[in-house]
Design an enzyme around this catalytic site. Sequence first.
Site, mmCIF file in Angstrom:
data_model
loop_
_atom_site.group_PDB
_atom_site.id
_atom_site.type_symbol
_atom_site.label_atom_id
_atom_site.label_comp_id
_atom_site.label_asym_id
_atom_site.label_seq_id
_atom_site.Cartn_x
_atom_site.Cartn_y
_atom_site.Cartn_z
ATOM 1 N N SER A 29 33.999 -10.565 61.804
ATOM 2 C CA SER A 29 34.540 -10.421 63.145
ATOM 3 C C SER A 29 33.505 -10.751 64.209
ATOM 4 O O SER A 29 32.336 -10.378 64.085
ATOM 5 C CB SER A 29 35.035 -8.985 63.337
ATOM 6 N N THR A 52 36.918 -8.752 67.635
ATOM 7 C CA THR A 52 37.435 -7.399 67.814
ATOM 8 C C THR A 52 38.212 -7.277 69.119
ATOM 9 O O THR A 52 37.763 -7.716 70.176
ATOM 10 C CB THR A 52 36.298 -6.377 67.782
ATOM 11 N N ALA A 76 23.646 -8.255 71.370
ATOM 12 C CA ALA A 76 24.242 -7.109 72.070
ATOM 13 C C ALA A 76 25.379 -7.661 72.922
ATOM 14 O O ALA A 76 25.377 -7.555 74.150
ATOM 15 C CB ALA A 76 23.206 -6.393 72.932
ATOM 16 N N ILE A 79 31.367 -6.560 72.622
ATOM 17 C CA ILE A 79 32.807 -6.698 72.352
ATOM 18 C C ILE A 79 33.594 -7.111 73.603
ATOM 19 O O ILE A 79 34.426 -6.356 74.111
ATOM 20 C CB ILE A 79 33.407 -5.402 71.754
ATOM 21 N N CYS A 135 31.743 1.044 65.965
ATOM 22 C CA CYS A 135 31.540 0.975 67.409
ATOM 23 C C CYS A 135 31.298 2.393 67.946
ATOM 24 O O CYS A 135 31.599 3.378 67.284
ATOM 25 C CB CYS A 135 32.756 0.368 68.100
ATOM 26 N N ASN A 197 28.265 -3.557 59.157
ATOM 27 C CA ASN A 197 28.027 -4.189 60.445
ATOM 28 C C ASN A 197 26.529 -4.477 60.590
ATOM 29 O O ASN A 197 25.776 -4.383 59.620
ATOM 30 C CB ASN A 197 28.536 -3.277 61.573
ATOM 31 N N THR A 271 26.504 -14.872 60.982
ATOM 32 C CA THR A 271 25.432 -15.610 61.647
ATOM 33 C C THR A 271 25.285 -17.031 61.109
ATOM 34 O O THR A 271 24.973 -17.958 61.873
ATOM 35 C CB THR A 271 24.107 -14.844 61.500
#
EC number: 1.3.-.-
Length: 323
Positions: A29, A52, A76, A79, A135, A197, A271
Amino acid sequence: MNAAAVRPAIDLSVKVGGLTLRNPVMPASGTFAEGLEKVMDFNRLGAFVTKTITRELRAGNPLPRVVERPGSLINAIGIPSKGVPYFIEKTMPHYAVYDTPLVVSISAPTAEGFASLAAELSIPGIAAIEANISCPNIEEDGKAFAMRAESTEKVTRELRRATDLPLWVKLTPNTGDVPEVARAAEAAGADAVVVANTILSMAIDLKTFKPCLGNIMGGLSGPAIKPIVLRQVFQCAKAVSIPVIGCGGISTAEDAIEYMLAGATAVQVGTATFLQPAAMTTIIDGLETFCLHREIPRAADLIRGVVIEEADEPELSWLDPVS
């Protein structure tokens, strides 16, 4: 006769949390978008996993959002989200033309918020829900739900009551006992767990003496985290009976195979796609070639295939007290 015509067929299909996928490779995601159709055939992927989605509109974190480090990336992003109506009206139709299952990733600050999103998105065209419980959870002083087994079980139960779709729960590596959290997700009704994650990290600019990221801290991804998450996948696969989806530092077919040998039923690629947009299809091709060369008829035969031998007890005479 053409050698390709007699090439043995390799069955790459796997069964993951309520779905049968044509192969075990899918995006992580937040690392996949519609534009990638220009460099790969979307019908070759095992599944789509969306960016997401949140209930509220989100612009994301302040800039800068990404910093590179050797063998890794720290992000960073925060979302960013255009909300549910945009996803249903604009994003879903784009994927509807493919026969690859669409898995929607969701995030919310509360268990009730997760349940509400899951219920609203349990519609035709969605094959499964991936709950990103790694999250921040505002009910737990900013900690992720998946930091603790208790909060994981609570949010998963709320999600399970809200949807009949297959439920995949995405865990965080930033906790001391990932297998315990995985067991809690399974007990509450998860059909699969995604491990894991990004790893919480930071970087400092030596020119300015300031953090490199506008959010100060971010998530570490890429090859550098693979040994850590591979170990967590191995532990979780032993701890639960539901499928484990491995996610962390997968760049090659060999990486994907290691994850499957450690117990992953499927893998997510993140990545690597930024560095090589067609990485996922390259991994699929490599997985098939590996199985062909090793005369493994089904990719599923790799799952939990790592050989662990019980070593004999070593002689520790040097620990004996001096007579």
